[in-house]
Write a protein that holds these residues in place. Structure first.
Motif, PDB file in Angstrom:
ATOM      1  N   SER A 128       0.800  -1.227   0.000  1.00  0.00           N
ATOM      2  CA  SER A 128       0.000   0.000   0.000  1.00  0.00           C
ATOM      3  C   SER A 128       0.828   1.270   0.000  1.00  0.00           C
ATOM      4  N   LEU A 129       2.040   1.240   0.552  1.00  0.00           N
ATOM      5  CA  LEU A 129       2.872   2.436   0.619  1.00  0.00           C
ATOM      6  C   LEU A 129       3.962   2.383  -0.445  1.00  0.00           C
ATOM      7  N   PRO A 130       4.339   3.542  -0.999  1.00  0.00           N
ATOM      8  CA  PRO A 130       5.388   3.550  -2.031  1.00  0.00           C
ATOM      9  C   PRO A 130       6.730   3.026  -1.555  1.00  0.00           C
ATOM     10  N   THR A 131       6.970   3.070  -0.244  1.00  0.00           N
ATOM     11  CA  THR A 131       8.266   2.608   0.261  1.00  0.00           C
ATOM     12  C   THR A 131       8.319   1.096   0.459  1.00  0.00           C
ATOM     13  N   ASN A 132       7.199   0.390   0.251  1.00  0.00           N
ATOM     14  CA  ASN A 132       7.220  -1.073   0.265  1.00  0.00           C
ATOM     15  C   ASN A 132       7.656  -1.549  -1.110  1.00  0.00           C
ATOM     16  N   THR A 133       8.922  -1.810  -1.296  1.00  0.00           N
ATOM     17  CA  THR A 133       9.452  -2.143  -2.618  1.00  0.00           C
ATOM     18  C   THR A 133      10.097  -3.523  -2.615  1.00  0.00           C
TER      19      THR A 133
END
Length: 931
Positions: free
Chosen positions: A511-516
């Motif tokens: 859900s968050l852009p920093t979860n990559t």
């Protein structure tokens, strides 16, 4: 002396930030855009604007042409469809060439009756993304140009009543801003296409005029979505990972334009493009230019040869070309339940295998492939992948009792979609049995025409419970605990056996852009096979809440890798509990291979995403840290505590006075209070705007730990900044010993330059505030260097260290304010270069008053350098600075345009008491002298 532990931590942290910046600048695919070619010399014919030339001396209007067509345009008697290209920030009018040239070539086709006339405005390459003072002027000029353009068609057979607008970058905002003009006739524009335009908010909101302009335009479109802009259809394309200036989330039209009148898509997801375009490439990328022109030709009314007035026709064309191209030429009038008559003389081939592949170099005769939809074998879905070029290529029917064929079938071709690579013509159909009227005799029929070269068909009938898998993405805690194993061996593993042509992995919790992450699909064994160039495997990352899909193709038997990261956060009101709402990793695989999927944590991608999404917050937190440092210094001075800078550098003072627990609990409480019902209503009643956390939450990129993480990051970054600047200036000041031989009279004369520079800085603010900021910043730098020179000569005293500890944080704050005000300064410098008017004030200068306040404050402080403040005065100053720190962290995290004003308040809060104390000391001295 710098403490080794803070220095080591700050070095590591700055290195991490540097790695994130490096990732943003380099970690993307190679430019897959093809060039658009010229066949004749381009000509930009300037159009005389008459009286408008005096009102807008630096703006121009051109019409684009080539060769014979350019010569025909010279009399400006036009009979075509007008298109106006609006360049963006620092954009050139010559950027219209690609669209204009391709359009001319396409109109030369004998079956094409319509043609487009391309106009373009020249804004003198103004920096409209950094200086909002030009936006209203640009909008008004475009309005005049529209009237001028339509006047050229008075003698046309079918004169147009509207102009198509194509805007690049900030040009797209200008296109929408036209409707906010009080005298604008909204019927003059019904179609807008924008390229890499930040519609949601400015990329870096450093200018109050820019922020107000955006607020005005977006609020108008929200309020009038059912009235004055209802007839307008608008397309917005974002460039994906390669566009490091405007991320895709900012280019989407969600929440601004009505859903049934807007199309937003990433160029990475657009069918038959599948490329990531950088910010400038968006105007010349051949794949996107061709798509745009095909869409424009498809919205032309065949009767009037002008853009259709029917909004539904335009929306169908835009959705077809930019979202879900199914290859059907008659998509405007297509009936999804279309009945196809089958030729009884054509050969039928029955294929009842669950997975099969058909390949032939050339079809010599037409044939039909029939596939039974057998429910008893627990199959509930089927995927068919092919490169057939016939529009009607697949359908379904019920075989009559006792027969192995049918005479008619219901088309499924409209449900098919294209897959990369670009020229493979690969398309697929994936359908669940429940989506069609299924009976025990239902069959899928694939229609293969004769004479087609190299036909490939892959069919896979499967059970969705076995192929549609769900993987719960690890949270931050799990990732940290399992690191570095999750970044090397993988956070997830999946083995895929032979005969599987499709798998879908639902990435729950992404859900968050920093979860990559990075997905690796490795072939573990492939059957010996003479594969063609377009034969292989495809990965598709599907983000259901936005059109930001990304694709990766790899040849037969080769490894695939795709970054699993978001370009926009998951909306807060999105129903994430449904499987279909989760991001999907879809794998289109070759049935002759078996594979292993590895999902690994992508550390560098995480750093890059953090910089891309949260880098804009750094200046606000840096100001907050410096403000706490300044507070600690002033309070210490009020208590008579002055530490030698030889023993404690400003960097060490920062570690002492700007600890996170001094401010973060207060921020936590204030964040709760301003959202508490009665308090929120009271603040709204008094006109207090929403805090920046609300804006970040609206973008779906806010999380509770963000303020603390950002503060810690900027606290240590500020330590490194103070350490490097202080020691660099120490070296520079030490070199001042080379001039120790100068006579004292000459030194005093040079020192008197402070008065000249002070007067010049204050007066410059009236011309351009940024210029005044740079001058007063230089004045502070010289003053600090002078004090450090005295320290290096060992002529220092307690008073020298008091001044140095006070001026140093103020210098850093003023330097940051000067950097934030670069936009107006560049505009002023360009105006001076053109007009030679050095003393012409910059219009709508947002930096004037904050810079003037800072300049006056610094000058007062420098001339009151020998003054001291009492304990009570320092306490008051300390509370003011503490309050400004809290306000900065609440209202200037993202809203950078507020920072110069907050910095000026901090400087004045310090300088005015010192100046008052200095004046009182002078008056008391005079009184004692008279007595």
């Amino acid at each position: 002396m710098a403490a080794p532990i803070p220095l080591s931590v700050s070095v590591v942290l700055v290195s991490i930030i540097g790695a994130g910046i490096y990732d943003v600048l380099t970690n993307f695919e190679q430019n897959g855009c093809e060039m658009t070619y010229m066949y004749e010399y381009p000509e930009y014919q300037e159009i005389a604007l008459g009286k408008l030339r005096k009102e807008y001396p630096t703006y121009r209007l051109f019409i684009y042409g080539e060769g014979q067509y350019a010569r025909q345009l010279r009399n400006l008697k036009l009979d075509g469809i007008p298109v106006l290209f609006i360049p963006g920030n620092a954009g050139s009018y010559k950027q219209v060439r690609s669209l204009g040239s391709v359009s001319l070539r396409m109109s030369e086709h004998p079956q094409v009756r319509a043609h487009f006339n391309y106009f373009v405005v020249d804004f003198n390459e103004e920096l409209s993304a950094l200086y909002g003072g030009v936006l209203d002027k640009q909008t008004e000029f475009v309005h005049h140009c529209l009237k001028k353009i339509l006047s050229f068609y008075s003698g046309a057979k079918s004169p147009p009543s509207s102009v198509v607008l194509v805007g690049h970058s900030m040009g797209g905002i200008i296109a929408r801003a036209l409707f906010t003009l009080p005298d604008f006739d909204s019927s003059m524009v019904n179609t807008i296409i924008t390229q890499a335009t930040p519609h949601q908010r400015p990329v870096a909101p450093v200018d109050i005029h820019l922020e107000k302009f955006y607020s005005k335009v977006n609020q108008y479109w929200r309020d009038n979505s059912l009235s004055s802009v209802r007839h307008v259809t608008i397309v917005s394309t974002g460039g994906g990972y390669r566009d490091i200036q405007v991320r895709y989330g900012l280019s989407a039209l969600d929440g601004i334009v009505a859903l049934d009148r807007a199309v937003s898509a990433s160029t990475m997801a657009i069918p038959k493009a599948w490329v990531s375009t950088d910010h400038l490439c968006a105007v010349w990328c051949r794949q996107m230019v061709l798509l745009t022109k095909r869409a424009l030709f498809d919205i032309v009314d065949e009767k009037t040869l002008q853009v259709s007035e029917d909004t539904e026709v335009r929306m169908k064309a835009f959705q077809h070309h930019f979202l879900n191209n199914n290859g059907l030429p008659d998509y405007q009038s297509y009936n999804e339940n279309k009945t196809i008559t089958l030729d009884s003389k054509i050969q039928w081939t029955y294929r009842d295998e669950k997975t099969w592949k058909f390949s032939v170099a050339k079809t010599t005769a037409p044939q039909y492939f029939s596939i039974p939809l057998v429910v008893e074998e627990r199959s509930d879905s089927i995927i068919i992948q092919t490169n057939l070029t016939n529009p009607e290529w697949i359908c379904y029917c019920d075989f009559p009792e006792g027969e192995q064929k049918c005479s008619t079938c219901t088309s499924l071709s409209s449900r098919s979609r294209f897959l990369p690579p670009l020229y493979s013509n690969t398309r697929y159909l994936r359908i669940a049995f429940k989506d069609i009227e299924l009976t025990p005799r239902s069959h899928i029929v694939i229609i293969v025409p004769s004479g087609q070269r190299k036909v490939d068909i892959v069919s896979d009938r499967y059970n969705s419970d076995e192929r549609h898998l769900v993987f719960q993405m690890p949270n931050i805690y799990d990732t940290i605990i399992s690191y570095p194993v999750s970044a090397t061996d993988g956070a997830a593993m999946l083995k895929i056996s032979n005969g599987s042509a499709f798998y879908s992995l639902h990435l729950a919790g992404l859900s968050l852009p920093t979860n990559t992450y990075r997905a690796l699909v490795m072939p573990m064994g492939c059957r010996r096979h003479n594969a063609e160039g377009f034969e292989g495997s495809i990965l598709r990352l599907n983000i259901p809440w936005s059109k930001e899909e990304s694709y990766v193709f790899s040849g037969y038997g080769k490894e695939l890798s795709i970054p699993v990261k978001l370009q926009s956060g998951r909306p807060a009101d999105y129903d994430w509990q449904l499987d279909a709402s989760e991001p999907h990793l879809e794998m289109f695989l070759h049935p002759y291979c078996h594979y292993k999927l590895k999902l690994i944590v992508a550390t560098q991608d995480t750093l890059g995403q953090a910089v891309r999404f949260y880098g804009v917050l750094l200046p606000g937190y840096l100001v907050a840290v410096l403000c706490l440092l300044l507070r600690g210094v002033v309070v210490a001075h009020g208590k008579g505590q002055v530490v030698s800078t030889r023993e404690q550098s400003p960097a060490d003072s920062l570690m002492e006075h700007a600890k996170p627990y001094y401010i973060m609990p207060t921020i936590l409480v204030l964040n709760f209070l301003i959202r508490f019902g009665p308090v929120a209503k009271l603040l709204t009643k008094f006109g207090v705007p929403e805090d920046d956390a609300a804006s970040l939450a609206a973008q779906s990129i806010w999380f509770k730990m963000l303020p603390l993480l950002m503060y810690l990051c900027c606290w240590m970054t500020s330590y490194m900044q103070a350490f490097v600047v202080f020691h660099t200036m120490s070296v520079v000041s030490f070199l001042g010993r080379l001039f120790a031989w100068l006579p004292d009279g000459l030194v005093r004369l040079i020192s008197s330059g402070q008065l000249v520079l002070s007067v010049l800085a204050i007066s410059s603010c009236l011309v351009c505030g940024s210029l005044g900021s740079f001058l007063v910043s230089s004045l502070l730098i010289f003053k600090v260097l002078r004090l450090m020179y005295i320290v290096s000569r060992q002529q220092d005293s307690k008073d020298t260290h008091r001044k140095l500890s006070l001026y140093f944080p103020i210098m850093l704050m003023v330097n940051l304010q000067a950097l934030l005000s670069m936009g107006p300064f560049i505009i002023w410098a360009k105006n001076v270069a053109m007009t030679r008017a050095w003393f012409q004030p910059l219009e709508s200068d947002p930096s004037r008053y904050p810079s003037l306040a800072v300049t006056v404050g610094v000058v007062l402080l420098l001339y009151a350098e020998n003054a001291t403040v009492s304990r009570s005065q320092s306490a008051v100053i300390g509370w003011v600075l503490y309050a400004m720190t809290a306000i900065t962290l609440l209202y200037a995290m993202e809203s950078l345009y507020r920072l110069p004003a907050y910095i000026s308040i901090c400087v004045l809060a310090v300088s005015l008491p010192y100046a008052a104390s200095f004046l009182m000391q002078k008056l008391n001295g005079e009184r004692r002298k008279n007595e």
